[in-house]
Design a protein around this motif. Structure first.
Motif, PDB file in Angstrom:
ATOM      1  N   ASN A 324       0.846  -1.209   0.000  1.00 54.79           N
ATOM      2  CA  ASN A 324       0.000   0.000   0.000  1.00 54.79           C
ATOM      3  C   ASN A 324       0.872   1.247   0.000  1.00 54.79           C
ATOM      4  O   ASN A 324       0.604   2.206  -0.729  1.00 54.79           O
ATOM      5  CB  ASN A 324      -0.882   0.038   1.249  1.00 54.79           C
ATOM      6  N   GLY A 325       1.907   1.232   0.859  1.00 48.17           N
ATOM      7  CA  GLY A 325       2.816   2.384   0.934  1.00 48.17           C
ATOM      8  C   GLY A 325       3.403   2.685  -0.443  1.00 48.17           C
ATOM      9  O   GLY A 325       3.440   3.834  -0.880  1.00 48.17           O
ATOM     10  N   GLY A 356      -1.247  10.420   1.297  1.00 50.95           N
ATOM     11  CA  GLY A 356      -1.868  10.680   2.595  1.00 50.95           C
ATOM     12  C   GLY A 356      -3.373  10.440   2.567  1.00 50.95           C
ATOM     13  O   GLY A 356      -3.973  10.172   1.517  1.00 50.95           O
ATOM     14  N   ARG A 370     -13.754  -0.685   1.334  1.00 53.80           N
ATOM     15  CA  ARG A 370     -13.764   0.776   1.411  1.00 53.80           C
ATOM     16  C   ARG A 370     -12.467   1.313   0.856  1.00 53.80           C
ATOM     17  O   ARG A 370     -11.378   0.904   1.252  1.00 53.80           O
ATOM     18  CB  ARG A 370     -13.893   1.244   2.857  1.00 53.80           C
TER      19      ARG A 370
HETATM   20  P1  ADP Z   1      -6.912  -1.205  -1.595  1.00 54.06           P
HETATM   21  O1  ADP Z   1      -5.472  -0.884  -1.409  1.00 54.06           O
HETATM   22  O2  ADP Z   1      -7.157  -2.521  -2.276  1.00 54.06           O
HETATM   23  O3  ADP Z   1      -7.708  -0.092  -2.182  1.00 54.06           O
HETATM   24  P2  ADP Z   1      -6.915  -1.290   1.270  1.00 54.06           P
HETATM   25  O4  ADP Z   1      -7.906  -1.873   2.211  1.00 54.06           O
HETATM   26  O5  ADP Z   1      -5.532  -1.783   1.342  1.00 54.06           O
HETATM   27  O6  ADP Z   1      -7.540  -1.423  -0.155  1.00 54.06           O
HETATM   28  O7  ADP Z   1      -6.897   0.270   1.535  1.00 54.06           O
HETATM   29  C1  ADP Z   1      -8.109   0.987   1.607  1.00 54.06           C
HETATM   30  C2  ADP Z   1      -7.909   2.405   1.184  1.00 54.06           C
HETATM   31  O8  ADP Z   1      -7.132   3.094   2.173  1.00 54.06           O
HETATM   32  C3  ADP Z   1      -7.162   2.572  -0.092  1.00 54.06           C
HETATM   33  O9  ADP Z   1      -8.022   2.462  -1.227  1.00 54.06           O
HETATM   34  C4  ADP Z   1      -6.615   3.978   0.055  1.00 54.06           C
HETATM   35  O10 ADP Z   1      -7.605   4.927  -0.253  1.00 54.06           O
HETATM   36  C5  ADP Z   1      -6.313   4.064   1.545  1.00 54.06           C
HETATM   37  N1  ADP Z   1      -4.906   3.743   1.832  1.00 54.06           N
HETATM   38  C6  ADP Z   1      -4.415   2.590   2.303  1.00 54.06           C
HETATM   39  N2  ADP Z   1      -3.086   2.686   2.511  1.00 54.06           N
HETATM   40  C7  ADP Z   1      -2.724   3.928   2.143  1.00 54.06           C
HETATM   41  C8  ADP Z   1      -1.499   4.662   2.122  1.00 54.06           C
HETATM   42  N3  ADP Z   1      -0.345   4.110   2.515  1.00 54.06           N
HETATM   43  N4  ADP Z   1      -1.525   5.940   1.689  1.00 54.06           N
HETATM   44  C9  ADP Z   1      -2.690   6.509   1.322  1.00 54.06           C
HETATM   45  N5  ADP Z   1      -3.863   5.892   1.293  1.00 54.06           N
HETATM   46  C10 ADP Z   1      -3.911   4.614   1.711  1.00 54.06           C
END
Ligand code: ADP
Length: 430
Positions: A324-325, A356, A370
């Motif tokens: 994710n990062g 962010g 979500r």
């Molecule tokens: P996905 O990555 O499949 O969309 P996640 O459950 O991992 O789903 O994350 C949910 C949401 O949280 C992401 O769609 C994003 O909007 C936000 N998110 C997660 N990690 C980060 C991050 N490191 N920086 C910014 N936004 C993030």
């Protein structure tokens, strides 16, 4: 000061002298009274009927109680011996008219023995004519009126209580109906939830096999043995491989999620070297970071490297957070830090310099499906399950996850897990 209330009294006596005695008694003690006189039973009944108006009981229109307006008189003084009717029958007829005022019966010489009957018939009190003293008469009237008022107040309060009880009963019935409705809806929901989870599990499972085959064949072709590929062919097959890998990641996420929902994810704590696990995981994700020209680093400050945890669950959590990062950072760094909070608590933070998350979105991101950007045109792919899964995995390990973020500056996701989960908690549900 307001003037004292004037009592309205009906005096029924055939003997004018006796009526005079009563009037004199009132005058003597200056009792504020407005007297209506009747000299026999029929006259008294006629007065009661004509001077009083029908009263509709508006508290309960269902049983509209058409009686007589009791406000016309405050009290009635009845001679027990009237020429046309005896005292007991008169009381009975007055009661039958719903003449709801206290009745005091004036008895003559020798009538004392029927006092009990008089009271039983519904009189408030009785007084012997022979002993009528102004003060005694007024006292008897005063206390009869007071008792009557108190009784009326109790009746009214009881009536209101019954009405509110009835209302409560109805509301309760309504609530019970709603509860039953919610219960059936809940059962239906649970059934469809279960069906959905089963469907997700089966689909993900079924999709994994062909995906693995596609990836395997693509990798075979990319070996270019025995025949070389043209650069266009190689490019296309590389794209097939990359897309298949993305798709497989998504399928795996769905499978994990359905397993967690069904409570079928096992927790297998084993001793392992956390230092090594972090280093290898970061290494595996390095190529992703390099593709985006992001600096992926790990800073491990552990005095004791071994922990007893489920290494598989921890690795999956770290992969989710690190990828994710990388996914949500366009330039800069993704930095992992690990340290000991105390003898039994480990903290691992993944900090990025990415897009962010706005404060108002922070509470949503751990919910399944979500995403901050839910639009079809969103830049970043994903199922929206990664953080929900990570949150569940961390909980299974007996830990917590938290996030700090500033829009356009970056985010820090921190997980805290026990070095060794309490044995008693091992089999508890998530
Ligand atoms: P996905 O990555 O499949 O969309 P996640 O459950 O991992 O789903 O994350 C949910 C949401 O949280 C992401 O769609 C994003 O909007 C936000 N998110 C997660 N990690 C980060 C991050 N490191 N920086 C910014 N936004 C993030």
């Amino acid at each position: 000061m307001s003037s004292p209330k004037q009592f309205s009294i009906l005096l029924v006596d055939d003997d004018e002298v006796d009526r005079m005695t009563v009037k004199r008694a009132f005058r003597k003690v200056r009792f504020p009274v407005q007297l209506t006189e009747a000299s026999n039973g029929e006259e008294a009944l006629a007065i009661i009927q004509t001077k009083t108006k029908p009263l509709i009981d508006n508290l309960s229109t269902k049983h509209s109680n058409v009686g007589l307006d009791s406000t016309t008189f405050d009290l009635a003084l009845l001679d027990y011996r009237l020429p046309d009717i005896d005292g007991l029958s008169l009381i009975a007829r007055i009661k039958a008219l719903n003449f709801n005022v206290p009745l005091i019966v004036l008895t003559g010489q020798g009538d004392e023995e029927i006092a009990v009957e008089i009271m039983k018939a519904g009189a408030a009190d009785y007084l012997s004519k022979a002993k009528i003293e102004p003060s005694i008469l007024v006292k008897a009237i005063d206390s009869a009126i007071r008792i009557h008022q108190a009784e009326e107040a109790v009746k009214l309060a009881n009536k209101r209580l019954r009405a509110s009880n009835e209302l409560l009963f109805l509301k309760n019935q309504e609530l019970e109906k709603q509860q039953a409705h919610i219960k059936t809806q809940n059962i239906k929901l649970q059934e469809s939830y279960k069906l959905k989870s089963e469907f997700l599990a089966t689909m993900s499972h079924e999709l994994r096999t062909p995906m693995n085959a596609i990836m395997g064949f693509s990798q075979l072709l990319l070996r270019q043995y025995p025949d070389p590929l043209s650069s266009q062919q190689e490019n296309l097959i590389q794209r097939i491989l990359n897309n298949s890998k993305n798709l497989l990641d998504m399928i795996n996420e769905m499978l994990d999620f359905s397993k967690i929902e069904a409570g079928k994810l096992d927790y297998n704590p084993q001793p392992f070297n956390l230092n090594y696990l972090i280093a290898t995981t970061v290494e595996e994700l390095k190529s992703l970071a390099i593709q985006k020209e992001i600096n992926l680093t790990a800073e491990i400050n552990l005095t004791e490297h071994f922990i007893i945890q489920d290494s598989n669950l921890l690795k999956r959590s770290l992969i989710n957070l690190i990828s994710n990062g990388i996914k949500f950072t366009d330039k800069g760094t993704v930095k992992l830090q690990a340290w000991e909070l105390d003898a039994n608590q480990i903290a691992i933070a993944i900090e990025d310099t990415g897009i962010g998350i706005a404060t108002e979105d922070l509470s949503k991101i751990f919910q399944a499906f979500r995403q901050v950007d839910q639009s079809f045109t969103r830049q970043h792919s994903g199922t929206g399950l990664g953080l929900a899964i990570t949150d569940s995995l961390v909980k299974i390990m007996g830990g917590t996850i938290s996030v700090e973020s500033r829009l356009n500056h970056g985010s820090i996701f921190t997980i805290q897990i026990p070095r060794r989960k309490d044995v008693r908690l091992q089999n508890s549900s998530v």
